[in-house]
Design an enzyme around this catalytic site. Sequence first.
Site, mmCIF file in Angstrom:
data_model
loop_
_atom_site.group_PDB
_atom_site.id
_atom_site.type_symbol
_atom_site.label_atom_id
_atom_site.label_comp_id
_atom_site.label_asym_id
_atom_site.label_seq_id
_atom_site.Cartn_x
_atom_site.Cartn_y
_atom_site.Cartn_z
ATOM 1 N N HIS A 100 25.249 25.029 93.316
ATOM 2 C CA HIS A 100 24.391 25.946 94.067
ATOM 3 C C HIS A 100 23.108 25.227 94.456
ATOM 4 C CE1 HIS A 100 23.821 26.458 89.748
ATOM 5 N NE2 HIS A 100 22.548 26.704 89.988
ATOM 6 N N HIS A 102 19.272 25.686 95.451
ATOM 7 C CA HIS A 102 18.161 26.643 95.363
ATOM 8 C C HIS A 102 17.257 26.495 96.584
ATOM 9 C CE1 HIS A 102 18.396 27.651 90.929
ATOM 10 N NE2 HIS A 102 19.053 26.503 90.903
HETATM 11 P P1 5GP Z 1 20.741 26.612 87.514
HETATM 12 O O1 5GP Z 1 19.846 26.484 86.320
HETATM 13 O O2 5GP Z 1 22.202 26.597 87.122
HETATM 14 O O3 5GP Z 1 20.418 25.637 88.595
HETATM 15 O O4 5GP Z 1 20.409 28.019 88.149
HETATM 16 C C1 5GP Z 1 21.155 29.167 87.954
HETATM 17 C C2 5GP Z 1 20.456 30.281 88.688
HETATM 18 O O5 5GP Z 1 21.327 31.387 88.730
HETATM 19 C C3 5GP Z 1 19.165 30.742 88.002
HETATM 20 O O6 5GP Z 1 18.075 30.593 88.925
HETATM 21 C C4 5GP Z 1 19.442 32.189 87.656
HETATM 22 O O7 5GP Z 1 18.315 33.020 87.825
HETATM 23 C C5 5GP Z 1 20.567 32.564 88.605
HETATM 24 N N1 5GP Z 1 21.455 33.589 88.091
HETATM 25 C C6 5GP Z 1 21.934 33.682 86.824
HETATM 26 N N2 5GP Z 1 22.763 34.747 86.720
HETATM 27 C C7 5GP Z 1 22.814 35.324 87.954
HETATM 28 C C8 5GP Z 1 23.522 36.443 88.489
HETATM 29 O O8 5GP Z 1 24.269 37.141 87.799
HETATM 30 N N3 5GP Z 1 23.334 36.721 89.811
HETATM 31 C C9 5GP Z 1 22.513 35.977 90.586
HETATM 32 N N4 5GP Z 1 22.400 36.332 91.878
HETATM 33 N N5 5GP Z 1 21.841 34.902 90.121
HETATM 34 C C10 5GP Z 1 21.982 34.587 88.827
#
Ligand code: 5GP
Length: 138
Positions: A100, A102
Amino acid sequence: MSDDCLFCSIVDGDIPGRIVAERDDALAFLDANPLAPGHTLVVPRTHAERLDDLSVDDSRAVFDLVRDLAPDVEVAVDADGLNVGVNDGEAAGQEVPHVHVHLVPRFEGDGGAPIHAVAGDRPDLSDDELDEIAAKIE
Ligand code: 5GP
Ligand code: ZN
Protein backbone atom coordinates in the site's frame (compact mmCIF):
# COMPACT_ATOMS: atom_id res chain seq x y z
CA MET A 1 -7.28 -12.90 -2.37
CA SER A 2 -5.05 -14.02 0.45
CA ASP A 3 -6.76 -15.60 3.46
CA ASP A 4 -6.97 -13.23 6.42
CA CYS A 5 -5.58 -10.24 4.53
CA LEU A 6 -7.22 -7.02 5.70
CA PHE A 7 -6.73 -5.13 2.45
CA CYS A 8 -7.85 -8.09 0.31
CA SER A 9 -11.03 -8.03 2.41
CA ILE A 10 -11.52 -4.33 1.62
CA VAL A 11 -10.82 -4.97 -2.08
CA ASP A 12 -13.42 -7.77 -2.04
CA GLY A 13 -15.96 -5.65 -0.14
CA ASP A 14 -16.01 -8.07 2.78
CA ILE A 15 -15.14 -5.32 5.20
CA PRO A 16 -16.11 -1.69 4.67
CA GLY A 17 -13.69 0.91 3.43
CA ARG A 18 -14.14 4.53 2.38
CA ILE A 19 -13.21 3.92 -1.24
CA VAL A 20 -12.15 7.05 -3.10
CA ALA A 21 -11.00 5.61 -6.47
CA GLU A 22 -11.33 2.33 -8.32
CA ARG A 23 -9.33 1.06 -11.29
CA ASP A 24 -9.17 -2.37 -12.90
CA ASP A 25 -6.04 -3.35 -10.99
CA ALA A 26 -5.85 -0.84 -8.13
CA LEU A 27 -8.03 0.69 -5.47
CA ALA A 28 -7.73 3.67 -3.12
CA PHE A 29 -9.44 4.16 0.23
CA LEU A 30 -9.07 6.34 3.28
CA ASP A 31 -6.80 5.15 6.07
CA ALA A 32 -8.97 4.19 9.06
CA ASN A 33 -6.50 5.70 11.51
CA PRO A 34 -5.33 8.75 9.55
CA LEU A 35 -2.14 10.68 10.20
CA ALA A 36 -3.87 13.70 8.65
CA PRO A 37 -7.25 14.45 7.10
CA GLY A 38 -7.33 12.84 3.65
CA HIS A 39 -4.70 10.16 4.46
CA THR A 40 -5.27 7.73 1.61
CA LEU A 41 -3.95 4.27 0.81
CA VAL A 42 -3.50 2.95 -2.74
CA VAL A 43 -3.34 -0.83 -3.11
CA PRO A 44 -3.18 -3.42 -5.88
CA ARG A 45 -6.36 -5.51 -6.14
CA THR A 46 -4.26 -8.66 -6.35
CA HIS A 47 -2.53 -9.63 -3.12
CA ALA A 48 1.20 -8.87 -3.02
CA GLU A 49 3.14 -8.50 0.20
CA ARG A 50 6.20 -6.52 -0.87
CA LEU A 51 6.94 -4.20 -3.80
CA ASP A 52 9.11 -6.94 -5.25
CA ASP A 53 6.06 -9.24 -5.36
CA LEU A 54 4.07 -6.84 -7.58
CA SER A 55 3.59 -7.70 -11.23
CA VAL A 56 4.65 -5.03 -13.70
CA ASP A 57 1.00 -4.33 -14.57
CA ASP A 58 -0.06 -4.01 -10.93
CA SER A 59 2.90 -1.81 -10.17
CA ARG A 60 1.93 0.45 -13.04
CA ALA A 61 -1.71 0.50 -11.91
CA VAL A 62 -0.81 1.40 -8.32
CA PHE A 63 1.66 4.13 -9.16
CA ASP A 64 -0.50 5.58 -11.95
CA LEU A 65 -3.33 5.85 -9.43
CA VAL A 66 -0.99 7.49 -6.91
CA ARG A 67 -0.06 10.03 -9.58
CA ASP A 68 -3.72 10.68 -10.46
CA LEU A 69 -4.92 10.97 -6.88
CA ALA A 70 -2.14 13.05 -5.37
CA PRO A 71 -3.53 16.41 -6.55
CA ASP A 72 -7.14 15.37 -5.84
CA VAL A 73 -6.34 14.41 -2.24
CA GLU A 74 -4.40 17.62 -1.71
CA VAL A 75 -7.23 19.78 -3.06
CA ALA A 76 -9.94 17.83 -1.19
CA VAL A 77 -8.51 18.72 2.22
CA ASP A 78 -6.96 22.04 1.19
CA ALA A 79 -3.48 20.76 2.04
CA ASP A 80 -0.21 22.54 1.28
CA GLY A 81 1.71 19.42 0.28
CA LEU A 82 1.74 15.65 0.41
CA ASN A 83 4.12 12.94 1.58
CA VAL A 84 3.96 9.76 -0.49
CA GLY A 85 5.55 6.61 0.86
CA VAL A 86 5.59 2.86 1.22
CA ASN A 87 6.59 0.94 4.33
CA ASP A 88 8.09 -2.00 2.42
CA GLY A 89 8.80 -4.79 4.88
CA GLU A 90 8.44 -5.16 8.62
CA ALA A 91 11.77 -3.45 9.35
CA ALA A 92 10.47 -0.42 7.47
CA GLY A 93 7.29 -0.33 9.57
CA GLN A 94 4.93 -2.34 7.36
CA GLU A 95 2.08 -3.65 9.50
CA VAL A 96 -0.39 -4.76 6.84
CA PRO A 97 1.32 -7.28 4.54
CA HIS A 98 -0.45 -6.14 1.36
CA VAL A 99 1.41 -3.47 -0.64
CA HIS A 100 0.00 0.00 0.00
CA VAL A 101 1.18 3.49 -0.86
CA HIS A 102 0.43 6.14 1.76
CA LEU A 103 -0.63 9.60 0.60
CA VAL A 104 -0.38 11.83 3.65
CA PRO A 105 -1.54 15.41 3.23
CA ARG A 106 0.68 18.01 4.86
CA PHE A 107 -0.15 21.45 6.16
CA GLU A 108 2.13 24.40 6.86
CA GLY A 109 3.05 24.24 10.54
CA ASP A 110 1.45 20.83 11.13
CA GLY A 111 4.37 19.79 13.33
CA GLY A 112 5.27 16.79 11.17
CA ALA A 113 8.58 15.95 9.57
CA PRO A 114 9.84 15.31 6.04
CA ILE A 115 10.44 11.79 4.77
CA HIS A 116 14.14 12.26 5.68
CA ALA A 117 13.12 11.63 9.29
CA VAL A 118 12.01 8.01 8.79
CA ALA A 119 15.39 6.30 9.11
CA GLY A 120 17.72 6.11 12.10
CA ASP A 121 21.04 7.86 12.52
CA ARG A 122 22.57 8.98 9.23
CA PRO A 123 25.55 6.86 8.15
CA ASP A 124 28.82 8.61 7.40
CA LEU A 125 29.74 7.01 4.07
CA SER A 126 32.88 7.69 2.08
CA ASP A 127 32.81 8.29 -1.69
CA ASP A 128 34.22 4.78 -2.18
CA GLU A 129 31.47 3.26 -0.09
CA LEU A 130 28.83 5.23 -2.00
CA ASP A 131 30.35 4.04 -5.31
CA GLU A 132 30.33 0.45 -4.07
CA ILE A 133 26.68 0.63 -3.04
CA ALA A 134 25.67 2.24 -6.32
CA ALA A 135 27.47 -0.50 -8.26
CA LYS A 136 25.64 -3.21 -6.29
CA ILE A 137 22.24 -1.66 -6.97
CA GLU A 138 22.84 -1.17 -10.72
P1 5GP B 1 1.63 0.17 7.35
O1 5GP B 1 2.22 0.38 8.71
O2 5GP B 1 1.41 -1.29 7.06
O3 5GP B 1 2.39 0.87 6.27
O4 5GP B 1 0.23 0.90 7.37
C1 5GP B 1 -0.98 0.26 7.56
C2 5GP B 1 -2.05 1.32 7.57
O5 5GP B 1 -3.30 0.68 7.49
C3 5GP B 1 -2.05 2.18 8.84
O6 5GP B 1 -1.87 3.55 8.47
C4 5GP B 1 -3.41 1.91 9.45
O7 5GP B 1 -3.98 3.05 10.04
C5 5GP B 1 -4.22 1.40 8.27
N1 5GP B 1 -5.28 0.48 8.64
C6 5GP B 1 -5.19 -0.53 9.54
N2 5GP B 1 -6.36 -1.20 9.60
C7 5GP B 1 -7.20 -0.61 8.70
C8 5GP B 1 -8.54 -0.87 8.27
O8 5GP B 1 -9.21 -1.79 8.75
N3 5GP B 1 -9.05 -0.06 7.31
C9 5GP B 1 -8.34 0.95 6.77
N4 5GP B 1 -8.93 1.70 5.82
N5 5GP B 1 -7.06 1.22 7.14
C10 5GP B 1 -6.51 0.46 8.09
ZN1 ZN C 1 -4.02 -8.93 0.49
